[in-house]
Design a protein around this motif. Structure first.
Motif, short mmCIF file in Angstrom:
data_model
loop_
_atom_site.label_atom_id
_atom_site.label_comp_id
_atom_site.label_asym_id
_atom_site.label_seq_id
_atom_site.Cartn_x
_atom_site.Cartn_y
_atom_site.Cartn_z
N LEU A 111 2.97 5.80 -2.81
CA LEU A 111 4.27 6.61 -3.49
C LEU A 111 4.02 6.65 -5.14
O LEU A 111 4.52 7.67 -5.64
CB LEU A 111 5.48 5.95 -3.01
N LEU A 112 3.58 5.63 -5.65
CA LEU A 112 3.69 5.64 -7.20
C LEU A 112 2.22 6.74 -7.52
O LEU A 112 2.62 7.10 -8.74
CB LEU A 112 3.35 4.30 -7.71
N ARG A 113 1.48 6.86 -6.73
CA ARG A 113 0.32 8.06 -6.97
C ARG A 113 0.62 9.41 -6.79
O ARG A 113 0.04 10.17 -6.98
CB ARG A 113 -0.83 7.56 -6.14
N GLY A 114 1.97 9.46 -6.07
CA GLY A 114 2.33 10.72 -6.05
C GLY A 114 2.55 11.35 -4.34
O GLY A 114 3.02 12.58 -4.20
N ARG B 16 5.11 12.94 1.36
CA ARG B 16 5.11 13.51 2.55
C ARG B 16 4.85 12.39 3.41
O ARG B 16 3.75 11.69 3.23
CB ARG B 16 4.63 14.71 2.89
N PHE B 17 5.47 12.30 4.74
CA PHE B 17 4.82 11.20 5.83
C PHE B 17 3.42 11.41 5.90
O PHE B 17 2.54 10.62 6.17
CB PHE B 17 5.75 11.51 7.09
N SER B 18 3.14 12.56 6.21
CA SER B 18 1.35 12.96 6.49
C SER B 18 0.68 12.66 5.55
O SER B 18 -0.54 12.34 5.93
CB SER B 18 1.53 14.59 6.95
N GLN B 19 1.19 12.71 4.15
CA GLN B 19 0.18 12.44 2.93
C GLN B 19 0.23 10.89 2.95
O GLN B 19 -0.96 10.32 2.65
CB GLN B 19 0.89 12.85 1.72
N LEU B 20 1.21 10.30 3.38
CA LEU B 20 1.10 8.67 3.40
C LEU B 20 0.07 8.36 4.46
O LEU B 20 -0.70 7.19 4.48
CB LEU B 20 2.59 8.15 3.64
N SER B 21 0.62 8.87 5.52
CA SER B 21 -0.36 8.51 6.90
C SER B 21 -1.81 8.75 6.71
O SER B 21 -2.61 7.96 7.14
CB SER B 21 0.11 9.23 7.92
N HIS B 22 -2.03 9.82 6.10
CA HIS B 22 -3.60 10.25 5.77
C HIS B 22 -4.17 9.21 4.64
O HIS B 22 -5.46 8.95 4.89
CB HIS B 22 -3.85 11.60 5.34
N ALA B 23 -3.48 8.87 3.62
CA ALA B 23 -3.98 7.97 2.77
C ALA B 23 -4.17 6.54 3.11
O ALA B 23 -4.80 5.83 2.37
CB ALA B 23 -2.96 8.31 1.47
N ILE B 24 -3.40 6.28 4.09
CA ILE B 24 -3.40 4.70 4.49
C ILE B 24 -4.27 4.52 5.84
O ILE B 24 -3.59 4.88 6.94
CB ILE B 24 -1.98 4.04 4.55
N PRO B 25 -5.58 4.36 5.88
CA PRO B 25 -6.36 4.32 6.93
C PRO B 25 -5.71 3.19 8.06
O PRO B 25 -5.18 1.98 7.46
CB PRO B 25 -7.62 3.89 6.52
N ASP B 26 -5.48 3.16 9.26
CA ASP B 26 -5.38 2.17 10.27
C ASP B 26 -3.92 2.04 10.34
O ASP B 26 -3.61 1.28 11.29
CB ASP B 26 -6.16 0.95 10.01
N VAL C 176 0.85 -1.21 0.06
CA VAL C 176 -0.09 0.08 0.09
C VAL C 176 0.74 1.26 -0.02
O VAL C 176 0.60 2.29 -0.58
CB VAL C 176 -0.85 -0.06 1.14
N ILE C 177 2.09 1.16 0.78
CA ILE C 177 2.96 2.56 0.62
C ILE C 177 3.65 2.65 -0.57
O ILE C 177 3.56 3.66 -1.18
CB ILE C 177 4.16 2.08 1.75
N LEU C 178 3.95 1.49 -1.19
CA LEU C 178 4.32 1.59 -2.63
C LEU C 178 3.46 2.01 -3.57
O LEU C 178 3.56 3.15 -4.28
CB LEU C 178 5.03 0.16 -3.00
N ARG C 179 2.29 1.66 -3.45
CA ARG C 179 1.14 2.08 -4.35
C ARG C 179 0.94 3.78 -4.35
O ARG C 179 0.54 4.36 -5.09
CB ARG C 179 -0.15 1.45 -4.26
N PRO D 275 -13.45 -10.00 -3.11
CA PRO D 275 -14.50 -9.23 -2.78
C PRO D 275 -14.03 -7.91 -1.91
O PRO D 275 -12.94 -8.03 -1.48
CB PRO D 275 -15.48 -10.24 -1.67
N PRO D 276 -14.76 -7.04 -2.03
CA PRO D 276 -14.66 -5.53 -1.26
C PRO D 276 -14.62 -5.95 0.36
O PRO D 276 -15.06 -6.68 0.95
CB PRO D 276 -15.85 -4.78 -1.31
N VAL D 277 -13.63 -5.53 0.96
CA VAL D 277 -13.29 -5.50 2.22
C VAL D 277 -13.32 -4.20 2.94
O VAL D 277 -12.82 -3.12 2.61
CB VAL D 277 -11.88 -6.07 2.45
N ALA D 278 -14.14 -4.30 4.01
CA ALA D 278 -14.26 -2.94 4.97
C ALA D 278 -13.01 -2.66 5.48
O ALA D 278 -12.42 -3.36 6.21
CB ALA D 278 -15.44 -2.87 5.81
N THR D 279 -12.60 -1.43 5.18
CA THR D 279 -11.53 -0.72 5.93
C THR D 279 -11.64 -0.73 7.51
O THR D 279 -12.39 -0.17 7.93
CB THR D 279 -11.06 0.65 5.42
#
Length: 119
Positions: free
Chosen positions: A31-34, A37-47, A26-29, A105-109
């Motif tokens: 970073l590939l999406r742009g 910053r640590f805060s951007q990654l933290s915000h984009a990756i729930p939990d 997920v971190i690699l994905r 199948p979809p997984v609830a975050t």
């Protein structure tokens, strides 16, 4: 399967262990999406905890996939960018995403079931 090599391959094993580690893909994905910053990654990756995010970024840096750039500003700005080696995983990440969208199948975050499935 064409081109399948039945013998154990240590490099393949290492690569699967590396990118398959919890949260690393997920971190690699992100970073590939742009995100860079640590805060951007933290915000984009729930939990994900800040401690685990920092640990994974250090591991990716040690493997040569991520470069940590420090800008001497006030306040200091730190960015994480993929190296050429890290960017070369884009096709792999894209294909795993495509496969997951088609077959899983979809997984609830943040659900207990989703957390157990990740471990």
């Amino acid at each position: 399967m064409a081109g399948y090599e039945p013998d154990f391959c240590p490099r393949y094993h290492h690569s699967i262990e590396l990118i398959g580690k919890r949260w690393t893909g997920v971190i690699l994905r992100e970073l590939l999406r742009g995100a860079n910053r640590f805060s951007q990654l933290s915000h984009a990756i729930p939990d994900i905890t800040d401690k685990l995010l920092a640990e994974r970024l250090k591991e990716l840096e040690a493997e040569g996939l991520v470069e940590r750039r420090i800008y001497p500003e006030t306040p200091v700005r730190i960015e994480y960018v993929l190296t050429e080696q890290g960017r070369d995983l884009e096709g792999v990440v894209r294909e795993v995403s495509r496969w997951a969208e088609f077959w899983l199948p979809p997984v609830a975050t943040g659900s207990k079931a989703g957390e157990q499935a990740d471990e």
